[in-house]
Design a protein around this motif. Structure first.
Motif, PDB file in Angstrom:
ATOM      1  N   TRP A  94      -2.077  12.048   0.169  1.00  0.00           N
ATOM      2  CA  TRP A  94      -1.492  13.358  -0.118  1.00  0.00           C
ATOM      3  C   TRP A  94      -2.440  14.202  -0.971  1.00  0.00           C
ATOM      4  O   TRP A  94      -2.627  15.391  -0.722  1.00  0.00           O
ATOM      5  CB  TRP A  94      -0.151  13.204  -0.837  1.00  0.00           C
ATOM      6  CG  TRP A  94       0.992  12.941   0.108  1.00  0.00           C
ATOM      7  CD1 TRP A  94       1.423  11.731   0.540  1.00  0.00           C
ATOM      8  CD2 TRP A  94       1.818  13.913   0.735  1.00  0.00           C
ATOM      9  NE1 TRP A  94       2.474  11.879   1.390  1.00  0.00           N
ATOM     10  CE2 TRP A  94       2.751  13.225   1.533  1.00  0.00           C
ATOM     11  CE3 TRP A  94       1.878  15.297   0.695  1.00  0.00           C
ATOM     12  CZ2 TRP A  94       3.712  13.862   2.292  1.00  0.00           C
ATOM     13  CZ3 TRP A  94       2.852  15.932   1.446  1.00  0.00           C
ATOM     14  CH2 TRP A  94       3.748  15.221   2.234  1.00  0.00           C
ATOM     15  N   MET A  95      -3.040  13.579  -1.981  1.00  0.00           N
ATOM     16  CA  MET A  95      -3.929  14.339  -2.869  1.00  0.00           C
ATOM     17  C   MET A  95      -5.190  14.779  -2.134  1.00  0.00           C
ATOM     18  O   MET A  95      -5.653  15.905  -2.311  1.00  0.00           O
ATOM     19  CB  MET A  95      -4.287  13.523  -4.106  1.00  0.00           C
ATOM     20  CG  MET A  95      -3.103  13.360  -5.039  1.00  0.00           C
ATOM     21  SD  MET A  95      -3.591  12.799  -6.641  1.00  0.00           S
ATOM     22  CE  MET A  95      -4.390  14.246  -7.288  1.00  0.00           C
ATOM     23  N   ASP A  98      -4.176  17.665  -0.078  1.00  0.00           N
ATOM     24  CA  ASP A  98      -3.981  18.867  -0.897  1.00  0.00           C
ATOM     25  C   ASP A  98      -5.300  19.486  -1.330  1.00  0.00           C
ATOM     26  O   ASP A  98      -5.415  20.704  -1.445  1.00  0.00           O
ATOM     27  CB  ASP A  98      -3.154  18.543  -2.144  1.00  0.00           C
ATOM     28  CG  ASP A  98      -1.675  18.364  -1.824  1.00  0.00           C
ATOM     29  OD1 ASP A  98      -1.262  18.705  -0.694  1.00  0.00           O
ATOM     30  OD2 ASP A  98      -0.943  17.882  -2.706  1.00  0.00           O
ATOM     31  N   MET A 120      -3.466  22.772 -12.090  1.00  0.00           N
ATOM     32  CA  MET A 120      -2.803  22.632 -10.801  1.00  0.00           C
ATOM     33  C   MET A 120      -2.340  21.186 -10.579  1.00  0.00           C
ATOM     34  O   MET A 120      -1.277  20.946 -10.013  1.00  0.00           O
ATOM     35  CB  MET A 120      -3.769  23.049  -9.683  1.00  0.00           C
ATOM     36  CG  MET A 120      -3.201  22.977  -8.301  1.00  0.00           C
ATOM     37  SD  MET A 120      -4.362  23.613  -7.087  1.00  0.00           S
ATOM     38  CE  MET A 120      -5.307  22.144  -6.746  1.00  0.00           C
ATOM     39  N   LEU A 121      -3.132  20.251 -11.057  1.00  0.00           N
ATOM     40  CA  LEU A 121      -2.822  18.844 -10.811  1.00  0.00           C
ATOM     41  C   LEU A 121      -2.291  18.120 -12.048  1.00  0.00           C
ATOM     42  O   LEU A 121      -2.210  16.901 -12.055  1.00  0.00           O
ATOM     43  CB  LEU A 121      -4.079  18.129 -10.306  1.00  0.00           C
ATOM     44  CG  LEU A 121      -4.646  18.652  -9.005  1.00  0.00           C
ATOM     45  CD1 LEU A 121      -5.986  18.021  -8.726  1.00  0.00           C
ATOM     46  CD2 LEU A 121      -3.694  18.403  -7.862  1.00  0.00           C
ATOM     47  N   ARG A 122      -1.922  18.866 -13.077  1.00  0.00           N
ATOM     48  CA  ARG A 122      -1.514  18.233 -14.333  1.00  0.00           C
ATOM     49  C   ARG A 122      -0.343  17.291 -14.138  1.00  0.00           C
ATOM     50  O   ARG A 122      -0.381  16.139 -14.519  1.00  0.00           O
ATOM     51  CB  ARG A 122      -1.190  19.285 -15.376  1.00  0.00           C
ATOM     52  CG  ARG A 122      -0.821  18.694 -16.712  1.00  0.00           C
ATOM     53  CD  ARG A 122      -0.674  19.742 -17.740  1.00  0.00           C
ATOM     54  NE  ARG A 122       0.234  20.780 -17.269  1.00  0.00           N
ATOM     55  CZ  ARG A 122       0.961  21.538 -18.034  1.00  0.00           C
ATOM     56  NH1 ARG A 122       0.880  21.398 -19.333  1.00  0.00           N
ATOM     57  NH2 ARG A 122       1.744  22.450 -17.549  1.00  0.00           N
ATOM     58  N   ARG A 123       0.735  17.784 -13.586  1.00  0.00           N
ATOM     59  CA  ARG A 123       1.918  16.966 -13.323  1.00  0.00           C
ATOM     60  C   ARG A 123       2.390  17.260 -11.910  1.00  0.00           C
ATOM     61  O   ARG A 123       3.358  17.994 -11.702  1.00  0.00           O
ATOM     62  CB  ARG A 123       3.019  17.274 -14.318  1.00  0.00           C
ATOM     63  CG  ARG A 123       2.794  16.653 -15.647  1.00  0.00           C
ATOM     64  CD  ARG A 123       4.025  16.735 -16.466  1.00  0.00           C
ATOM     65  NE  ARG A 123       3.892  15.842 -17.601  1.00  0.00           N
ATOM     66  CZ  ARG A 123       4.819  15.686 -18.485  1.00  0.00           C
ATOM     67  NH1 ARG A 123       5.937  16.350 -18.397  1.00  0.00           N
ATOM     68  NH2 ARG A 123       4.631  14.860 -19.489  1.00  0.00           N
ATOM     69  N   ARG A 124       1.735  16.667 -10.986  1.00  0.00           N
ATOM     70  CA  ARG A 124       2.055  16.893  -9.576  1.00  0.00           C
ATOM     71  C   ARG A 124       3.079  15.848  -9.135  1.00  0.00           C
ATOM     72  O   ARG A 124       2.915  14.671  -9.438  1.00  0.00           O
ATOM     73  CB  ARG A 124       0.766  16.764  -8.778  1.00  0.00           C
ATOM     74  CG  ARG A 124       0.817  17.211  -7.372  1.00  0.00           C
ATOM     75  CD  ARG A 124       0.906  18.722  -7.341  1.00  0.00           C
ATOM     76  NE  ARG A 124       0.864  19.198  -6.003  1.00  0.00           N
ATOM     77  CZ  ARG A 124      -0.002  20.072  -5.576  1.00  0.00           C
ATOM     78  NH1 ARG A 124      -0.886  20.578  -6.383  1.00  0.00           N
ATOM     79  NH2 ARG A 124       0.038  20.480  -4.342  1.00  0.00           N
ATOM     80  N   GLU A 125       4.115  16.293  -8.448  1.00  0.00           N
ATOM     81  CA  GLU A 125       5.130  15.365  -7.964  1.00  0.00           C
ATOM     82  C   GLU A 125       5.088  15.334  -6.442  1.00  0.00           C
ATOM     83  O   GLU A 125       4.982  16.383  -5.796  1.00  0.00           O
ATOM     84  CB  GLU A 125       6.521  15.785  -8.438  1.00  0.00           C
ATOM     85  CG  GLU A 125       6.700  15.629  -9.927  1.00  0.00           C
ATOM     86  CD  GLU A 125       8.083  16.060 -10.402  1.00  0.00           C
ATOM     87  OE1 GLU A 125       8.780  16.785  -9.652  1.00  0.00           O
ATOM     88  OE2 GLU A 125       8.464  15.676 -11.510  1.00  0.00           O
ATOM     89  N   TYR A 126       5.169  14.129  -5.901  1.00  0.00           N
ATOM     90  CA  TYR A 126       5.182  13.936  -4.458  1.00  0.00           C
ATOM     91  C   TYR A 126       6.414  13.135  -4.082  1.00  0.00           C
ATOM     92  O   TYR A 126       6.792  12.180  -4.778  1.00  0.00           O
ATOM     93  CB  TYR A 126       3.942  13.164  -3.987  1.00  0.00           C
ATOM     94  CG  TYR A 126       2.662  13.931  -4.139  1.00  0.00           C
ATOM     95  CD1 TYR A 126       2.327  14.938  -3.247  1.00  0.00           C
ATOM     96  CD2 TYR A 126       1.769  13.648  -5.164  1.00  0.00           C
ATOM     97  CE1 TYR A 126       1.145  15.639  -3.370  1.00  0.00           C
ATOM     98  CE2 TYR A 126       0.592  14.334  -5.300  1.00  0.00           C
ATOM     99  CZ  TYR A 126       0.279  15.332  -4.395  1.00  0.00           C
ATOM    100  OH  TYR A 126      -0.886  16.031  -4.533  1.00  0.00           O
ATOM    101  N   GLU A 135       5.072  10.822  -9.797  1.00  0.00           N
ATOM    102  CA  GLU A 135       4.433  11.877 -10.583  1.00  0.00           C
ATOM    103  C   GLU A 135       2.975  11.469 -10.795  1.00  0.00           C
ATOM    104  O   GLU A 135       2.699  10.368 -11.250  1.00  0.00           O
ATOM    105  CB  GLU A 135       5.124  12.044 -11.929  1.00  0.00           C
ATOM    106  CG  GLU A 135       4.535  13.165 -12.762  1.00  0.00           C
ATOM    107  CD  GLU A 135       5.262  13.335 -14.074  1.00  0.00           C
ATOM    108  OE1 GLU A 135       4.576  13.272 -15.106  1.00  0.00           O
ATOM    109  OE2 GLU A 135       6.492  13.515 -14.060  1.00  0.00           O
ATOM    110  N   ARG A 137      -0.658  12.309 -12.576  1.00  0.00           N
ATOM    111  CA  ARG A 137      -1.295  13.022 -13.699  1.00  0.00           C
ATOM    112  C   ARG A 137      -2.799  12.821 -13.609  1.00  0.00           C
ATOM    113  O   ARG A 137      -3.283  11.693 -13.478  1.00  0.00           O
ATOM    114  CB  ARG A 137      -0.794  12.482 -15.025  1.00  0.00           C
ATOM    115  CG  ARG A 137       0.642  12.819 -15.274  1.00  0.00           C
ATOM    116  CD  ARG A 137       1.063  12.400 -16.649  1.00  0.00           C
ATOM    117  NE  ARG A 137       2.451  12.747 -16.858  1.00  0.00           N
ATOM    118  CZ  ARG A 137       3.282  12.009 -17.542  1.00  0.00           C
ATOM    119  NH1 ARG A 137       2.887  10.910 -18.107  1.00  0.00           N
ATOM    120  NH2 ARG A 137       4.524  12.407 -17.690  1.00  0.00           N
TER     121      ARG A 137
END
Length: 177
Positions: A94-95, A98, A120-126, A135, A137
């Motif tokens: 996913w990352m 993205d 943008m990627l500090r606290r990304r939830e998938y 989550e 980080r």
């Protein structure tokens, strides 16, 4: 007789001028020939140096292009404590997906906006296909020909469907108990 002496002196004088001129032309002719050879040699060396200079400029441009090349690959490394290997693989996919828009961008451009990348990627939830929410980080970003992200992954235990519905349907906020 004085007339003949006068003619002899003039004849000797003319012969001296001719001989002197011939000697001077001979000496300067040799000197001119040597100068022409030196000139041709210098022109040849100049031509070789010019071609060498062009080759160096081309190689310098190629090396500059290599230095200013864009990001060719995005790599994500999950740090310890690692989640289940299937979750890890899905998060990495996913990352990478993205961040695929950064491929081809110049390294300097991405380096200038590294703070935006962190934000943008500090606290990304998938939300994974098995309805697991994770989550992500970002811990460290290495920007080069390969954009390398070191992240930590935390599996959330909340009910994913409620959280997704709350976020997208504007339901009242979820209060943890």
């Amino acid at each position: 007789m004085s007339r003949q002496h006068w003619k002899r002196y003039i004849a000797i004088w003319v012969i001296g001028i001719l001989l002197g001129g011939s000697v001077i032309l001979f000496l300067y002719g040799k000197e001119m020939e040597e100068m022409m050879l030196v000139k041709q040699s210098l022109e040849f060396q100049n031509k070789k140096l010019y071609e060498e200079n062009l080759e160096l400029k081309k190689s310098q441009n190629i090396s500059r292009r290599k230095l200013t090349t864009g990001i060719e690959e995005v790599r994500v490394t999950v740090l310890d404590p690692k989640p289940h290997p299937t979750i890890e693989v899905q998060v990495v996919e996913w990352m990478v997906k993205d961040l695929s828009s950064l491929k081809g961008k110049k390294v300097e451009q991405v380096a200038e906006v590294h703070q935006v990348l962190h934000e943008m990627l500090r606290r990304r939830e998938y939300v994974l296909p098995d309805r697991t929410m994770v989550e992500v980080r970002v811990k460290t970003v290495v920007i080069g020909r390969t954009l390398h992200l070191f992240v930590s992954v935390e599996v959330k235990k909340d009910d994913v469907l409620k959280k997704v519905a709350r976020n997208f349907l504007f339901l009242r906020p979820y209060t943890p108990t």
